[in-house]
Design a protein around this motif. Structure first.
Motif, PDB file in Angstrom:
ATOM      1  N   ARG A  57      70.774  37.059 -32.029  1.00 26.44           N
ATOM      2  CA  ARG A  57      71.782  36.165 -32.612  1.00 26.44           C
ATOM      3  C   ARG A  57      72.872  35.986 -31.575  1.00 26.44           C
ATOM      4  NH1 ARG A  57      72.192  39.347 -38.325  1.00 26.44           N
ATOM      5  NH2 ARG A  57      70.330  38.441 -39.266  1.00 26.44           N
ATOM      6  N   TRP A  58      73.304  34.734 -31.416  1.00 22.10           N
ATOM      7  CA  TRP A  58      74.324  34.413 -30.417  1.00 22.10           C
ATOM      8  C   TRP A  58      75.498  33.661 -31.040  1.00 22.10           C
ATOM      9  CZ3 TRP A  58      69.162  32.803 -29.493  1.00 22.10           C
ATOM     10  CH2 TRP A  58      68.502  33.412 -28.424  1.00 22.10           C
ATOM     11  N   THR A  59      76.664  33.807 -30.415  1.00 19.51           N
ATOM     12  CA  THR A  59      77.730  32.843 -30.631  1.00 19.51           C
ATOM     13  C   THR A  59      77.524  31.766 -29.564  1.00 19.51           C
ATOM     14  OG1 THR A  59      79.256  34.070 -29.207  1.00 19.51           O
ATOM     15  CG2 THR A  59      79.393  34.477 -31.584  1.00 19.51           C
ATOM     16  N   VAL A  60      77.907  30.543 -29.897  1.00 22.48           N
ATOM     17  CA  VAL A  60      77.661  29.395 -29.035  1.00 22.48           C
ATOM     18  C   VAL A  60      78.989  28.739 -28.675  1.00 22.48           C
ATOM     19  CG1 VAL A  60      76.565  27.115 -28.936  1.00 22.48           C
ATOM     20  CG2 VAL A  60      75.423  28.993 -30.138  1.00 22.48           C
ATOM     21  N   ARG A  61      79.149  28.452 -27.383  1.00 17.90           N
ATOM     22  CA  ARG A  61      80.280  27.674 -26.877  1.00 17.90           C
ATOM     23  C   ARG A  61      79.722  26.631 -25.920  1.00 17.90           C
ATOM     24  NH1 ARG A  61      83.154  30.250 -23.324  1.00 17.90           N
ATOM     25  NH2 ARG A  61      81.834  32.060 -23.127  1.00 17.90           N
ATOM     26  N   GLY A  62      80.574  25.732 -25.499  1.00 17.00           N
ATOM     27  CA  GLY A  62      80.147  24.668 -24.589  1.00 17.00           C
ATOM     28  C   GLY A  62      80.101  23.355 -25.344  1.00 17.00           C
ATOM     29  N   ALA A  63      78.989  22.648 -25.250  1.00 12.58           N
ATOM     30  CA  ALA A  63      78.838  21.358 -25.929  1.00 12.58           C
ATOM     31  C   ALA A  63      78.855  21.500 -27.445  1.00 12.58           C
ATOM     32  CB  ALA A  63      77.547  20.685 -25.487  1.00 12.58           C
ATOM     33  N   LEU A  64      78.559  22.712 -27.926  1.00  7.71           N
ATOM     34  CA  LEU A  64      78.603  23.025 -29.357  1.00  7.71           C
ATOM     35  C   LEU A  64      79.402  24.297 -29.554  1.00  7.71           C
ATOM     36  CD1 LEU A  64      74.792  22.629 -30.227  1.00  7.71           C
ATOM     37  CD2 LEU A  64      76.594  20.930 -30.583  1.00  7.71           C
ATOM     38  N   VAL A  65      79.944  24.465 -30.754  1.00  7.47           N
ATOM     39  CA  VAL A  65      80.628  25.699 -31.123  1.00  7.47           C
ATOM     40  C   VAL A  65      80.029  26.155 -32.443  1.00  7.47           C
ATOM     41  CG1 VAL A  65      82.828  26.740 -31.768  1.00  7.47           C
ATOM     42  CG2 VAL A  65      82.756  25.014 -29.969  1.00  7.47           C
ATOM     43  N   GLY A  66      79.541  27.413 -32.464  1.00  6.00           N
ATOM     44  CA  GLY A  66      78.944  27.929 -33.690  1.00  6.00           C
ATOM     45  C   GLY A  66      78.090  29.144 -33.414  1.00  6.00           C
ATOM     46  N   THR A  67      76.940  29.212 -34.099  1.00  6.30           N
ATOM     47  CA  THR A  67      76.016  30.338 -33.928  1.00  6.30           C
ATOM     48  C   THR A  67      74.588  29.817 -33.800  1.00  6.30           C
ATOM     49  OG1 THR A  67      75.678  30.628 -36.317  1.00  6.30           O
ATOM     50  CG2 THR A  67      77.456  31.915 -35.289  1.00  6.30           C
ATOM     51  N   MET A  68      73.757  30.652 -33.195  1.00  4.71           N
ATOM     52  CA  MET A  68      72.342  30.340 -33.024  1.00  4.71           C
ATOM     53  C   MET A  68      71.559  31.635 -33.167  1.00  4.71           C
ATOM     54  SD  MET A  68      70.561  28.129 -29.987  1.00  4.71           S
ATOM     55  CE  MET A  68      71.019  29.215 -28.661  1.00  4.71           C
ATOM     56  N   GLU A  69      70.322  31.510 -33.648  1.00  2.00           N
ATOM     57  CA  GLU A  69      69.496  32.699 -33.861  1.00  2.00           C
ATOM     58  C   GLU A  69      68.037  32.379 -33.634  1.00  2.00           C
ATOM     59  OE1 GLU A  69      68.276  35.743 -37.512  1.00  2.00           O
ATOM     60  OE2 GLU A  69      69.857  34.274 -37.834  1.00  2.00           O
ATOM     61  N   VAL A  70      67.308  33.337 -33.042  1.00  2.00           N
ATOM     62  CA  VAL A  70      65.850  33.340 -33.087  1.00  2.00           C
ATOM     63  C   VAL A  70      65.470  34.611 -33.827  1.00  2.00           C
ATOM     64  CG1 VAL A  70      65.375  31.913 -31.060  1.00  2.00           C
ATOM     65  CG2 VAL A  70      65.609  34.360 -30.777  1.00  2.00           C
ATOM     66  N   TRP A  71      64.713  34.444 -34.893  1.00  5.40           N
ATOM     67  CA  TRP A  71      64.210  35.559 -35.687  1.00  5.40           C
ATOM     68  C   TRP A  71      62.710  35.555 -35.516  1.00  5.40           C
ATOM     69  CZ3 TRP A  71      62.930  34.962 -41.475  1.00  5.40           C
ATOM     70  CH2 TRP A  71      62.351  36.137 -41.959  1.00  5.40           C
ATOM     71  N   LEU A  72      62.159  36.697 -35.110  1.00  5.51           N
ATOM     72  CA  LEU A  72      60.739  36.831 -34.826  1.00  5.51           C
ATOM     73  C   LEU A  72      60.095  37.651 -35.925  1.00  5.51           C
ATOM     74  CD1 LEU A  72      61.185  37.563 -31.029  1.00  5.51           C
ATOM     75  CD2 LEU A  72      60.896  35.340 -32.162  1.00  5.51           C
ATOM     76  N   GLU A  73      59.336  36.969 -36.768  1.00  2.00           N
ATOM     77  CA  GLU A  73      58.726  37.605 -37.934  1.00  2.00           C
ATOM     78  C   GLU A  73      57.237  37.844 -37.671  1.00  2.00           C
ATOM     79  OE1 GLU A  73      58.105  36.740 -42.693  1.00  2.00           O
ATOM     80  OE2 GLU A  73      58.715  35.096 -41.385  1.00  2.00           O
ATOM     81  N   PRO A  74      56.793  39.125 -37.736  1.00  2.00           N
ATOM     82  CA  PRO A  74      55.360  39.376 -37.588  1.00  2.00           C
ATOM     83  C   PRO A  74      54.605  38.759 -38.770  1.00  2.00           C
ATOM     84  CG  PRO A  74      56.605  41.454 -37.689  1.00  2.00           C
ATOM     85  CD  PRO A  74      57.554  40.338 -37.971  1.00  2.00           C
ATOM     86  N   VAL A  75      53.608  37.934 -38.460  1.00  2.00           N
ATOM     87  CA  VAL A  75      52.786  37.298 -39.483  1.00  2.00           C
ATOM     88  C   VAL A  75      51.334  37.319 -38.999  1.00  2.00           C
ATOM     89  CG1 VAL A  75      52.286  35.145 -40.702  1.00  2.00           C
ATOM     90  CG2 VAL A  75      54.654  35.802 -40.289  1.00  2.00           C
ATOM     91  N   LEU A  76      50.453  37.883 -39.830  1.00  2.00           N
ATOM     92  CA  LEU A  76      49.035  37.975 -39.498  1.00  2.00           C
ATOM     93  C   LEU A  76      48.862  38.533 -38.087  1.00  2.00           C
ATOM     94  CD1 LEU A  76      47.911  34.623 -41.142  1.00  2.00           C
ATOM     95  CD2 LEU A  76      47.709  36.923 -42.095  1.00  2.00           C
ATOM     96  N   ASP A  77      48.223  37.770 -37.193  1.00  2.00           N
ATOM     97  CA  ASP A  77      47.965  38.268 -35.842  1.00  2.00           C
ATOM     98  C   ASP A  77      48.943  37.688 -34.822  1.00  2.00           C
ATOM     99  OD1 ASP A  77      47.021  35.671 -35.948  1.00  2.00           O
ATOM    100  OD2 ASP A  77      45.331  36.060 -34.608  1.00  2.00           O
ATOM    101  N   GLY A  78      50.115  37.295 -35.282  1.00  2.00           N
ATOM    102  CA  GLY A  78      51.063  36.691 -34.360  1.00  2.00           C
ATOM    103  C   GLY A  78      52.496  36.789 -34.841  1.00  2.00           C
ATOM    104  N   THR A  79      53.260  35.783 -34.491  1.00  4.46           N
ATOM    105  CA  THR A  79      54.699  35.767 -34.755  1.00  4.46           C
ATOM    106  C   THR A  79      55.113  34.403 -35.281  1.00  4.46           C
ATOM    107  OG1 THR A  79      55.028  37.249 -32.871  1.00  4.46           O
ATOM    108  CG2 THR A  79      56.969  36.091 -33.684  1.00  4.46           C
TER     109      THR A  79
END
Length: 139
Positions: A57-79
């Protein structure tokens, strides 16, 4: 009590893409801060939660202001790569930049397409031709 528009992000983008690789493989693609500038060249990211193989999870600055997230969920044989961007366009001083509805929609579409391009690019590289249900090659 009313809520100010400044607390509600102008962009709320959610994307999901399945990758036939383990979460640790996808996490490694996001672990290097140098990759962040390749994926999001106009944003300055600062990690506020590092969840290892579950994402960042990140805070975002620059061209945008806010937050961003990548959530990696194990599912079956992958993500299942979940991507969230909650941000508002900003001027050079980091102040919210009011956009006309048409321009805001264009920015939304541009950011959503860029997110999918990143996910599909990672899918192509990391899967290396692997089909779901087939074990990874033993290279």
């Amino acid at each position: 009590m009313s809520v100010s528009n400044q607390t509600t992000p102008a962009l709320d983008i959610v994307d999901e893409t399945f990758l036939a690789v383990p979460p640790s493989t996808v996490a490694a693609a996001f672990a290097d801060p140098g990759a962040w500038t390749r994926y999001w060249p106009d944003l300055v990211l600062e990690v506020y939660t590092d969840r290892g193989d579950q994402g960042l999870r990140w805070t975002v600055r620059g061209a945008l202001v806010g937050t961003m997230e990548v959530w990696l969920e194990p599912v079956l044989d992958g993500t299942l790569l979940h991507y969230f961007l909650r941000a508002t366009p900003a001027d050079a001083a980091g102040r919210p930049l009011p956009l006309r509805p048409r321009d805001l929609r264009r920015e939304f579409d541009r950011r959503a397409r860029a997110a999918k391009e990143i996910a599909l690019g990672l899918k192509e590289i990391l899967e290396d031709g692997r089909e779901p249900g087939v074990p990874p090659s033993a290279r």
